[in-house]
Scaffold this motif. Structure first.
Motif, PDB file in Angstrom:
ATOM      1  N   GLU A  62      45.225  49.541  66.975  1.00 17.54           N
ATOM      2  CA  GLU A  62      45.596  48.509  66.008  1.00 17.54           C
ATOM      3  C   GLU A  62      46.294  49.108  64.789  1.00 17.54           C
ATOM      4  O   GLU A  62      45.791  50.033  64.152  1.00 17.54           O
ATOM      5  N   LEU A  63      47.468  48.602  64.469  1.00 19.13           N
ATOM      6  CA  LEU A  63      48.221  49.040  63.294  1.00 19.13           C
ATOM      7  C   LEU A  63      49.109  47.900  62.829  1.00 19.13           C
ATOM      8  O   LEU A  63      50.060  47.515  63.522  1.00 19.13           O
ATOM      9  N   LEU A  64      48.774  47.341  61.685  1.00 15.75           N
ATOM     10  CA  LEU A  64      49.575  46.260  61.119  1.00 15.75           C
ATOM     11  C   LEU A  64      50.602  46.866  60.161  1.00 15.75           C
ATOM     12  O   LEU A  64      50.243  47.580  59.227  1.00 15.75           O
ATOM     13  N   ASP A  65      51.863  46.595  60.404  1.00 11.85           N
ATOM     14  CA  ASP A  65      52.914  47.114  59.535  1.00 11.85           C
ATOM     15  C   ASP A  65      52.727  46.617  58.108  1.00 11.85           C
ATOM     16  O   ASP A  65      52.367  45.447  57.880  1.00 11.85           O
ATOM     17  N   SER A  66      53.005  47.467  57.159  1.00  7.43           N
ATOM     18  CA  SER A  66      52.922  47.070  55.752  1.00  7.43           C
ATOM     19  C   SER A  66      54.145  46.273  55.335  1.00  7.43           C
ATOM     20  O   SER A  66      54.101  45.516  54.362  1.00  7.43           O
ATOM     21  N   GLY A  67      55.260  46.464  56.054  1.00  9.76           N
ATOM     22  CA  GLY A  67      56.503  45.824  55.650  1.00  9.76           C
ATOM     23  C   GLY A  67      57.276  46.655  54.648  1.00  9.76           C
ATOM     24  O   GLY A  67      58.291  46.212  54.111  1.00  9.76           O
ATOM     25  N   VAL A  68      56.806  47.881  54.401  1.00 14.62           N
ATOM     26  CA  VAL A  68      57.485  48.798  53.474  1.00 14.62           C
ATOM     27  C   VAL A  68      57.752  50.101  54.219  1.00 14.62           C
ATOM     28  O   VAL A  68      56.829  50.722  54.742  1.00 14.62           O
ATOM     29  N   THR A  69      59.004  50.512  54.277  1.00 13.75           N
ATOM     30  CA  THR A  69      59.337  51.740  54.980  1.00 13.75           C
ATOM     31  C   THR A  69      59.261  52.944  54.035  1.00 13.75           C
ATOM     32  O   THR A  69      59.207  52.793  52.812  1.00 13.75           O
ATOM     33  N   MET A  70      59.266  54.124  54.620  1.00 16.12           N
ATOM     34  CA  MET A  70      59.265  55.364  53.835  1.00 16.12           C
ATOM     35  C   MET A  70      60.467  55.389  52.887  1.00 16.12           C
ATOM     36  O   MET A  70      60.341  55.756  51.713  1.00 16.12           O
ATOM     37  N   GLY A  71      61.632  55.005  53.415  1.00 15.21           N
ATOM     38  CA  GLY A  71      62.839  55.006  52.583  1.00 15.21           C
ATOM     39  C   GLY A  71      62.785  53.972  51.479  1.00 15.21           C
ATOM     40  O   GLY A  71      63.196  54.233  50.342  1.00 15.21           O
ATOM     41  N   ASP A  72      62.272  52.770  51.814  1.00 17.36           N
ATOM     42  CA  ASP A  72      62.137  51.714  50.799  1.00 17.36           C
ATOM     43  C   ASP A  72      61.342  52.214  49.593  1.00 17.36           C
ATOM     44  O   ASP A  72      61.704  51.991  48.444  1.00 17.36           O
ATOM     45  N   PHE A  73      60.236  52.894  49.877  1.00 17.36           N
ATOM     46  CA  PHE A  73      59.290  53.271  48.833  1.00 17.36           C
ATOM     47  C   PHE A  73      59.581  54.644  48.238  1.00 17.36           C
ATOM     48  O   PHE A  73      58.934  55.060  47.283  1.00 17.36           O
ATOM     49  N   GLY A  74      60.546  55.342  48.825  1.00 17.24           N
ATOM     50  CA  GLY A  74      60.903  56.653  48.294  1.00 17.24           C
ATOM     51  C   GLY A  74      59.905  57.739  48.616  1.00 17.24           C
ATOM     52  O   GLY A  74      59.834  58.759  47.915  1.00 17.24           O
ATOM     53  N   VAL A  75      59.131  57.573  49.694  1.00 18.36           N
ATOM     54  CA  VAL A  75      58.150  58.599  50.058  1.00 18.36           C
ATOM     55  C   VAL A  75      58.888  59.858  50.516  1.00 18.36           C
ATOM     56  O   VAL A  75      59.795  59.790  51.346  1.00 18.36           O
ATOM     57  N   GLY A  76      58.499  60.993  49.979  1.00 16.00           N
ATOM     58  CA  GLY A  76      59.177  62.242  50.284  1.00 16.00           C
ATOM     59  C   GLY A  76      60.356  62.522  49.384  1.00 16.00           C
ATOM     60  O   GLY A  76      60.955  63.600  49.452  1.00 16.00           O
ATOM     61  N   SER A  77      60.697  61.579  48.510  1.00 16.42           N
ATOM     62  CA  SER A  77      61.850  61.745  47.631  1.00 16.42           C
ATOM     63  C   SER A  77      61.469  62.175  46.223  1.00 16.42           C
ATOM     64  O   SER A  77      62.272  62.107  45.304  1.00 16.42           O
ATOM     65  N   ARG A  78      60.224  62.589  46.035  1.00 19.26           N
ATOM     66  CA  ARG A  78      59.765  63.205  44.790  1.00 19.26           C
ATOM     67  C   ARG A  78      60.052  62.371  43.555  1.00 19.26           C
ATOM     68  O   ARG A  78      60.561  62.859  42.552  1.00 19.26           O
ATOM     69  N   GLY A  79      59.695  61.104  43.646  1.00 18.69           N
ATOM     70  CA  GLY A  79      59.835  60.207  42.510  1.00 18.69           C
ATOM     71  C   GLY A  79      58.631  59.295  42.421  1.00 18.69           C
ATOM     72  O   GLY A  79      57.567  59.582  42.981  1.00 18.69           O
ATOM     73  N   LEU A  80      58.770  58.168  41.724  1.00 17.59           N
ATOM     74  CA  LEU A  80      57.643  57.291  41.452  1.00 17.59           C
ATOM     75  C   LEU A  80      56.931  56.818  42.713  1.00 17.59           C
ATOM     76  O   LEU A  80      55.702  56.829  42.794  1.00 17.59           O
ATOM     77  N   GLY A  81      57.711  56.393  43.730  1.00 19.03           N
ATOM     78  CA  GLY A  81      57.097  55.917  44.958  1.00 19.03           C
ATOM     79  C   GLY A  81      56.352  57.017  45.688  1.00 19.03           C
ATOM     80  O   GLY A  81      55.265  56.808  46.233  1.00 19.03           O
ATOM     81  N   ASP A  82      56.924  58.205  45.688  1.00 20.05           N
ATOM     82  CA  ASP A  82      56.295  59.343  46.354  1.00 20.05           C
ATOM     83  C   ASP A  82      54.988  59.724  45.674  1.00 20.05           C
ATOM     84  O   ASP A  82      53.973  59.964  46.333  1.00 20.05           O
ATOM     85  N   PHE A  83      55.006  59.771  44.337  1.00 21.80           N
ATOM     86  CA  PHE A  83      53.784  60.115  43.604  1.00 21.80           C
ATOM     87  C   PHE A  83      52.690  59.078  43.860  1.00 21.80           C
ATOM     88  O   PHE A  83      51.518  59.425  44.034  1.00 21.80           O
ATOM     89  N   TYR A  84      53.088  57.807  43.891  1.00 22.52           N
ATOM     90  CA  TYR A  84      52.108  56.745  44.129  1.00 22.52           C
ATOM     91  C   TYR A  84      51.530  56.855  45.539  1.00 22.52           C
ATOM     92  O   TYR A  84      50.319  56.706  45.749  1.00 22.52           O
ATOM     93  N   ALA A  85      52.405  57.158  46.520  1.00 21.82           N
ATOM     94  CA  ALA A  85      51.934  57.301  47.897  1.00 21.82           C
ATOM     95  C   ALA A  85      50.922  58.441  48.014  1.00 21.82           C
ATOM     96  O   ALA A  85      49.936  58.334  48.749  1.00 21.82           O
TER      97      ALA A  85
END
Length: 439
Positions: A62-85
């Motif tokens: 079971e895995l329900l998509d969040s509707g937010v992709t890595m690129g959308d949220f900036g994960v791995g891009s060393r900014g606000l979204g990445d820090f929050y993740a």
């Protein structure tokens, strides 16, 4: 190319031509090394596996998509979204008995073992250096050793995990290992174990390389970010960058700048501080989103306010690197320059400076720590904005093309990310409880 993902997307939209498209893609990548008949046979097998795994039953799947992709949220891009993740990652992991764990936002963690601190770090290679395996190996190895050294631990061993896609030439594997081993020889830290696999097995074609290098260190004392204290001074060494600066130089055609990054100066300076009888509260390397990102993390973790003096900082960036960044309009404050940041009491500053300079590395005082929260950048024309951006400074053409800030409302995405983390925590708890009850 991810054949499985391509197949499942085609199946989900009932594409009648998906098998032929898969065969075409396989021929495109593998070329004359295979026949059309082989490509069609492989495409048929890919679709058979994709159909079998589209909707498996059972709560473990079971895995329900969040509707937010890595690129959308900036994960791995060393900014606000990445820090929050990363904060949410710490929540999913949960509270541990470690001395330093993911909650403190340091780049390495520590546990007590046998009367010593055991420090562990792992870094992924820079994704844009896939075509340059030696550089990828060299720089990821420097990165993981830095993360151990800034915790005031002596690195004693390394491990690696290398994943090369199905069509990657074996020479890439050896070239990557040579980069890792070169740093190991220069620092007397052996690479003692690891794993070598294909990315996605038969399901991923092409020659993409990825992987990581980890390091283990031992120490009698630690210098985590949380120990920064009001009254401390902030010192920074010179920096010429690593994987990030290499990527900028490569993809903008400033290839001669790559040579500036091929050194182990940081490691030598940090190792010299291990031998010095000097009080240091915290150390870090200037990497995650540049000084903008590191400063915010330190302020939040230690509960202090950091003041930086811009005029002193720019002079510590390698001249050729800084010239390139300025010419390309890349903010040096928001990109990894791989400098060493030392936070220590004023009484220690002179000795720290002497020790670091004795290794041939320049170091200067660039700021101070005060009571309060937040970060300030003091410049000749007043106090400037020093907040991290949504992503780190865009340092390649493609990054500039996508670096328009969040394309969706950040607060709305954050709520969805929170929910995804809560679901993961609940799933972890459910399976832990189930397995314990079955013992």
């Amino acid at each position: 190319m991810d054949l499985e993902g391509f197949a499942k997307r085609g199946l989900s939209r009932d594409d009648p031509d998906i098998e032929a498209k898969l065969a075409d893609a396989i021929v495109e990548v593998k070329g004359d090394r295979i026949s059309r008949a082989y490509a069609e046979k492989l495409a048929e097998a890919v679709l058979e596996e994709a159909r079998a795994t589209l909707n498996p039953e059972g709560d473990v799947f079971e895995l329900l998509d969040s509707g937010v992709t890595m690129g959308d949220f900036g994960v791995g891009s060393r900014g606000l979204g990445d820090f929050y993740a990363h904060e949410k990652i710490a929540e999913v992991i949960g509270e541990t008995d470690a001395v330093v764990d993911s909650r403190q936002l340091d780049d390495s963690g520590a546990v007590e073992a046998g009367g010593k601190y055991l420090v562990l770090s792992v870094d992924g290679m820079h994704s844009r250096l896939s075509d340059y395996p030696f550089l990828a190996g060299f720089h990821v190895t420097r990165a993981t050793l830095r993360d151990v050294l800034v915790m005031r631990a002596r690195p004693v061993a390394m491990f690696s995990d290398i994943h090369l896609a199905d069509d990657g030439d074996v020479s890439r594997l050896f070239d990557h290992l040579a980069g890792i081993a070169a740093v190991g020889e220069l620092t007397d830290v052996p690479l003692i174990t690891g794993s070598t696999l294909r990315i996605g097995g038969d399901m991923v074609i092409g020659d993409r390389l990825t992987g990581c290098v980890g390091a283990v260190g031992v120490s009698d004392s630690l210098s985590p970010r949380k120990d920064a204290a009001p009254g401390d001074l902030i010192l920074m060494t010179e920096g010429a960058g690593g994987g990030t600066i290499c990527a900028a130089a490569l993809y903008y055609g400033w290839h001669d700048v790559v040579d500036e990054t091929i050194n182990v100066k940081f490691l030598e300076a940090a190792a010299a501080l291990l031998e010095a009888d000097v009080e240091i509260h915290a150390m870090t390397d200037v990497t995650n989103g540049g000084i903008r990102g590191d400063a915010k993390e330190i302020s939040k973790t230690a509960g202090v306010k950091l003041i930086f003096e811009e005029e002193r900082m720019a002079g510590l960036v390698n001249r050729r690197v800084l010239d390139m960044l300025e010419a390309l309009e890349i903010d040096y404050l928001g990109v990894s320059i791989d400098a060493l940041l030392v936070i220590a009491p004023p009484a220690s500053a002179e000795e720290i400076t002497r020790v670091v300079r004795s290794t041939g590395v320049e170091i200067e005082r660039i700021g101070r720590v005060e009571e309060g929260l937040g970060v300030e950048l003091h410049a000749r024309d007043g106090i400037k904005d020093f907040e991290p951006r949504f992503r780190e400074s865009a340092y390649t053409p493609i990054k500039k093309a996508v670096d328009e800030g969040p394309l969706r409302e950040f607060a709305e995405m954050r709520e969805k990310v929170d929910l995804a983390a809560e679901r993961a925590i609940a799933k972890k708890r459910r399976f832990v409880d189930r397995i314990r009850s079955e013992r």
